[in-house]
Design a protein around this motif. Structure first.
Motif, PDB file in Angstrom:
ATOM      1  N   THR A   1      44.067  69.662  73.069  1.00 53.54           N
ATOM      2  CA  THR A   1      43.672  71.056  73.090  1.00 53.54           C
ATOM      3  C   THR A   1      44.966  71.983  73.310  1.00 53.54           C
ATOM      4  OG1 THR A   1      41.550  70.423  74.012  1.00 53.54           O
ATOM      5  CG2 THR A   1      42.477  72.824  74.257  1.00 53.54           C
ATOM      6  N   LEU A   2      45.992  71.563  74.073  1.00 54.04           N
ATOM      7  CA  LEU A   2      47.121  72.069  74.543  1.00 54.04           C
ATOM      8  C   LEU A   2      47.981  72.315  73.155  1.00 54.04           C
ATOM      9  CD1 LEU A   2      48.976  73.549  76.453  1.00 54.04           C
ATOM     10  CD2 LEU A   2      49.821  71.295  77.101  1.00 54.04           C
ATOM     11  N   PHE A   3      48.291  71.406  72.546  1.00 51.13           N
ATOM     12  CA  PHE A   3      49.140  71.419  71.492  1.00 51.13           C
ATOM     13  C   PHE A   3      48.505  72.273  70.347  1.00 51.13           C
ATOM     14  CE2 PHE A   3      50.554  69.680  67.282  1.00 51.13           C
ATOM     15  CZ  PHE A   3      51.717  69.781  67.416  1.00 51.13           C
ATOM     16  N   MET A   4      47.146  72.090  70.118  1.00 51.41           N
ATOM     17  CA  MET A   4      46.496  73.039  69.157  1.00 51.41           C
ATOM     18  C   MET A   4      46.392  74.306  69.325  1.00 51.41           C
ATOM     19  SD  MET A   4      46.015  70.649  66.652  1.00 51.41           S
ATOM     20  CE  MET A   4      45.067  71.764  65.618  1.00 51.41           C
ATOM     21  N   SER A   5      46.177  74.571  70.363  1.00 51.59           N
ATOM     22  CA  SER A   5      46.284  76.196  70.865  1.00 51.59           C
ATOM     23  C   SER A   5      47.548  76.723  70.752  1.00 51.59           C
ATOM     24  CB  SER A   5      45.572  76.312  72.267  1.00 51.59           C
ATOM     25  OG  SER A   5      46.533  75.836  73.218  1.00 51.59           O
ATOM     26  N   GLN A   6      48.697  76.079  71.102  1.00 52.97           N
ATOM     27  CA  GLN A   6      49.969  76.568  70.978  1.00 52.97           C
ATOM     28  C   GLN A   6      50.861  76.210  69.641  1.00 52.97           C
ATOM     29  OE1 GLN A   6      48.575  78.493  73.629  1.00 52.97           O
ATOM     30  NE2 GLN A   6      50.455  78.736  73.763  1.00 52.97           N
ATOM     31  N   PHE A   7      50.130  75.336  68.607  1.00 56.80           N
ATOM     32  CA  PHE A   7      50.667  74.983  67.581  1.00 56.80           C
ATOM     33  C   PHE A   7      51.394  76.002  66.800  1.00 56.80           C
ATOM     34  CE2 PHE A   7      50.791  73.779  63.036  1.00 56.80           C
ATOM     35  CZ  PHE A   7      51.557  72.614  63.331  1.00 56.80           C
ATOM     36  N   SER A   8      51.047  77.128  66.316  1.00 55.01           N
ATOM     37  CA  SER A   8      51.565  78.216  65.469  1.00 55.01           C
ATOM     38  C   SER A   8      52.757  78.718  66.276  1.00 55.01           C
ATOM     39  CB  SER A   8      50.593  79.278  65.169  1.00 55.01           C
ATOM     40  OG  SER A   8      50.112  79.674  66.449  1.00 55.01           O
TER      41      SER A   8
ATOM     42  N   GLN B   1      55.669  76.152  66.362  1.00 56.49           N
ATOM     43  CA  GLN B   1      56.272  76.018  65.083  1.00 56.49           C
ATOM     44  C   GLN B   1      57.167  77.299  64.620  1.00 56.49           C
ATOM     45  OE1 GLN B   1      53.504  76.174  61.776  1.00 56.49           O
ATOM     46  NE2 GLN B   1      54.368  74.492  60.736  1.00 56.49           N
ATOM     47  N   GLN B   2      56.744  78.465  65.136  1.00 56.97           N
ATOM     48  CA  GLN B   2      57.659  79.396  65.033  1.00 56.97           C
ATOM     49  C   GLN B   2      59.182  79.367  65.916  1.00 56.97           C
ATOM     50  OE1 GLN B   2      55.459  83.181  65.563  1.00 56.97           O
ATOM     51  NE2 GLN B   2      53.919  82.677  63.829  1.00 56.97           N
ATOM     52  N   VAL B   3      58.671  78.912  67.052  1.00 57.14           N
ATOM     53  CA  VAL B   3      59.950  78.982  67.819  1.00 57.14           C
ATOM     54  C   VAL B   3      60.830  77.850  67.677  1.00 57.14           C
ATOM     55  CG1 VAL B   3      60.617  78.251  70.262  1.00 57.14           C
ATOM     56  CG2 VAL B   3      58.798  79.939  69.821  1.00 57.14           C
ATOM     57  N   MET B   4      60.361  76.517  67.048  1.00 59.82           N
ATOM     58  CA  MET B   4      61.194  75.624  66.803  1.00 59.82           C
ATOM     59  C   MET B   4      61.900  76.062  65.359  1.00 59.82           C
ATOM     60  SD  MET B   4      60.486  73.177  69.092  1.00 59.82           S
ATOM     61  CE  MET B   4      61.501  72.182  68.351  1.00 59.82           C
TER      62      MET B   4
ATOM     63  N   ALA C   1      56.434  79.487  74.724  1.00 64.71           N
ATOM     64  CA  ALA C   1      55.188  79.152  73.818  1.00 64.71           C
ATOM     65  C   ALA C   1      54.322  78.349  74.296  1.00 64.71           C
ATOM     66  CB  ALA C   1      56.134  78.623  72.412  1.00 64.71           C
ATOM     67  N   LEU C   2      54.666  77.383  75.160  1.00 65.64           N
ATOM     68  CA  LEU C   2      53.763  76.308  75.563  1.00 65.64           C
ATOM     69  C   LEU C   2      52.997  76.972  76.593  1.00 65.64           C
ATOM     70  CD1 LEU C   2      56.064  72.940  75.891  1.00 65.64           C
ATOM     71  CD2 LEU C   2      53.824  73.231  74.583  1.00 65.64           C
ATOM     72  N   PHE C   3      53.365  77.825  77.631  1.00 64.72           N
ATOM     73  CA  PHE C   3      52.608  78.171  78.540  1.00 64.72           C
ATOM     74  C   PHE C   3      52.150  79.655  78.584  1.00 64.72           C
ATOM     75  CE2 PHE C   3      55.155  74.389  80.008  1.00 64.72           C
ATOM     76  CZ  PHE C   3      54.465  73.487  79.912  1.00 64.72           C
ATOM     77  N   GLY C   4      52.293  80.315  77.469  1.00 63.83           N
ATOM     78  CA  GLY C   4      52.358  81.648  77.597  1.00 63.83           C
ATOM     79  C   GLY C   4      50.744  82.098  77.257  1.00 63.83           C
ATOM     80  N   SER C   5      49.757  81.368  77.229  1.00 63.24           N
ATOM     81  CA  SER C   5      48.479  81.586  77.045  1.00 63.24           C
ATOM     82  C   SER C   5      47.322  81.062  78.209  1.00 63.24           C
ATOM     83  CB  SER C   5      47.870  81.047  75.773  1.00 63.24           C
ATOM     84  OG  SER C   5      47.721  80.000  75.739  1.00 63.24           O
ATOM     85  N   THR C   6      46.395  81.677  78.204  1.00 59.69           N
ATOM     86  CA  THR C   6      45.773  81.202  79.493  1.00 59.69           C
ATOM     87  C   THR C   6      45.044  79.938  79.349  1.00 59.69           C
ATOM     88  OG1 THR C   6      44.619  83.786  79.631  1.00 59.69           O
ATOM     89  CG2 THR C   6      43.252  82.101  80.547  1.00 59.69           C
ATOM     90  N   THR C   7      44.916  79.678  77.746  1.00 58.38           N
ATOM     91  CA  THR C   7      44.200  78.343  77.468  1.00 58.38           C
ATOM     92  C   THR C   7      45.174  77.270  77.895  1.00 58.38           C
ATOM     93  OG1 THR C   7      42.905  79.056  75.574  1.00 58.38           O
ATOM     94  CG2 THR C   7      43.535  76.726  75.593  1.00 58.38           C
ATOM     95  N   ALA C   8      46.433  77.746  77.680  1.00 57.69           N
ATOM     96  CA  ALA C   8      47.653  76.576  78.115  1.00 57.69           C
ATOM     97  C   ALA C   8      47.537  76.375  79.539  1.00 57.69           C
ATOM     98  CB  ALA C   8      48.949  76.958  77.612  1.00 57.69           C
TER      99      ALA C   8
END
Length: 204
Positions: free
Chosen positions: A91-98, A101-104, A122-129
């Protein structure tokens, strides 16, 4: 007319053994039996049901560091925790995947320190993360809880688990703990880690 047989104290009385359930004829509380978390669960006909007590007992199954835990509980809780961790990571990876991808894609075009900060954001910048990371942290606490109680069941101190943090040696010790806690039976009968009035025959 038959003569009644009496012992030294009148009628014969049996001596209660460890782990035997004893009834009370004076209205006192029934003795405890070992709960799922290794703690003693007391039954008292005079006490009404309490949501607080039920919640406390439920949490102790996953997060208590006291008492003992048998292999069945160890594998059941451990498997459930492992499945939950996989779901959280996906869930963490899919929610932050886009965003990742842009950061990488910017790697090599921005300073290394700045790129690392962007990856972290990018990893921890959302509520879901944040929710996923919080639940993973809770799962980690549960992991150490079941490892400690499983070690207690084998009459081994939970403090020995700190060896796993020692470089190189800790990796080999972690393998040993997986084998010992997962497959070795607990000590027969009571040991030094029994909680108050727990019954050792509950543990395998």
């Amino acid at each position: 007319m038959q003569r009644k047989q009496f012992g030294k104290r009148g009628a014969h009385q049996s001596v209660p053994q460890f782990g035997d359930r004893q009834t009370s004829y004076a209205g006192a509380a029934m003795p405890a039996y070992a709960g799922a978390g290794g703690g003693a669960v007391y039954t008292d006909d005079g006490d009404s049901f309490s949501i607080g007590k039920a919640l406390s007992g439920f949490l102790s199954i996953f997060f208590s560091f006291h008492g003992r835990m048998g292999r069945m509980e160890y594998w059941t809780i451990g498997t459930a925790r492992w499945v939950m961790d996989i779901i959280l990571l996906v869930t963490l990876f899919m929610s932050q995947f886009s965003e990742l991808q842009q950061v990488m894609a910017l790697e090599g075009t921005v300073p290394e320190d700045e790129h690392a900060q962007m990856v972290f954001g990018a990893l921890f910048g959302s509520t879901t993360a944040l929710i996923c990371m919080g639940l993973l942290l809770i799962s980690t606490v549960s992991y150490w809880s079941i490892q400690v109680r499983r070690s207690h069941d084998r009459d081994a101190s939970g403090l020995m688990l700190l060896i796993m943090f020692v470089p190189i040696i800790g990796a080999f010790y972690a393998i040993w703990i997986f084998i010992a806690n997962g497959f070795f039976p607990g000590t027969p009968g009571p040991n030094r880690f029994d909680t108050a009035r727990s019954q050792a025959h509950v543990f395998d």
